[in-house]
Design a protein around this motif. Structure first.
Motif, short mmCIF file in Angstrom:
data_model
loop_
_atom_site.label_atom_id
_atom_site.label_comp_id
_atom_site.label_asym_id
_atom_site.label_seq_id
_atom_site.Cartn_x
_atom_site.Cartn_y
_atom_site.Cartn_z
N PHE A 118 -53.93 18.27 -42.93
CA PHE A 118 -53.58 18.15 -41.75
C PHE A 118 -53.14 16.22 -41.41
CE2 PHE A 118 -57.46 21.37 -41.55
CZ PHE A 118 -56.89 22.00 -40.94
N LEU A 119 -52.48 16.11 -40.53
CA LEU A 119 -51.84 15.82 -40.31
C LEU A 119 -53.07 14.18 -40.16
CD1 LEU A 119 -49.23 16.45 -40.36
CD2 LEU A 119 -48.42 15.14 -39.14
N THR A 120 -52.58 13.01 -40.83
CA THR A 120 -53.57 11.45 -40.34
C THR A 120 -53.04 10.82 -39.32
OG1 THR A 120 -53.88 10.49 -42.05
CG2 THR A 120 -55.09 12.18 -41.94
N VAL A 121 -52.24 10.88 -39.06
CA VAL A 121 -51.17 9.88 -38.15
C VAL A 121 -50.88 10.12 -36.75
CG1 VAL A 121 -49.87 7.58 -37.86
CG2 VAL A 121 -50.87 7.95 -40.48
N TYR A 122 -50.92 10.03 -36.38
CA TYR A 122 -50.72 10.89 -34.72
C TYR A 122 -48.64 10.43 -34.34
CZ TYR A 122 -50.85 11.66 -29.78
OH TYR A 122 -50.49 12.64 -28.68
N GLY A 123 -48.74 9.27 -34.59
CA GLY A 123 -47.18 9.17 -34.51
C GLY A 123 -46.12 9.77 -35.32
#
Length: 104
Positions: free
Chosen positions: A18-23
């Motif tokens: 799962f991605l951990t950096v929103y941007g």
């Protein structure tokens, strides 16, 4: 924090991918993430994904399936059709958000 190469670029992910950096997320990346789990995105998928992204930005956590249904206005049955078997987990993965609390 791990770094993975997805769609030709480096993104930060957790141990489950799962991605951990929103941007770091964008719609092109979403298409790639969806394809990895066998989903071809339609307008109905995008409605759910955009709700999740907007809700995360205002709430600070990934919406549960119930919240997507009640607040997002997308029936639970439809979510299971769009994102078979584990819709909350699959939606969060494609939307580039942390796995919702309570997901196994």
């Amino acid at each position: 924090m791990k770094v993975a190469t997805i769609a030709g670029r480096a993104v930060h992910v957790d141990d489950e991918g799962f991605l951990t950096v929103y941007g770091e997320w964008d719609e092109d990346l979403a298409e790639t993430l969806a394809a990895r789990i066998g989903i071809e995105l339609t307008d109905a998928h995008w409605k759910a994904l955009r709700f999740l992204r907007d809700d995360y930005r205002s709430q600070g956590e990934t919406a549960t399936l119930r919240r997507v249904s009640v607040v997002g206005g997308i029936p639970t049955r439809q979510l299971f059709t769009l994102f078979p078997k584990k819709p909350a987990k699959k939606m969060a993965y494609i939307a580039g958000l942390p796995k919702p609390r309570g997901c196994v």
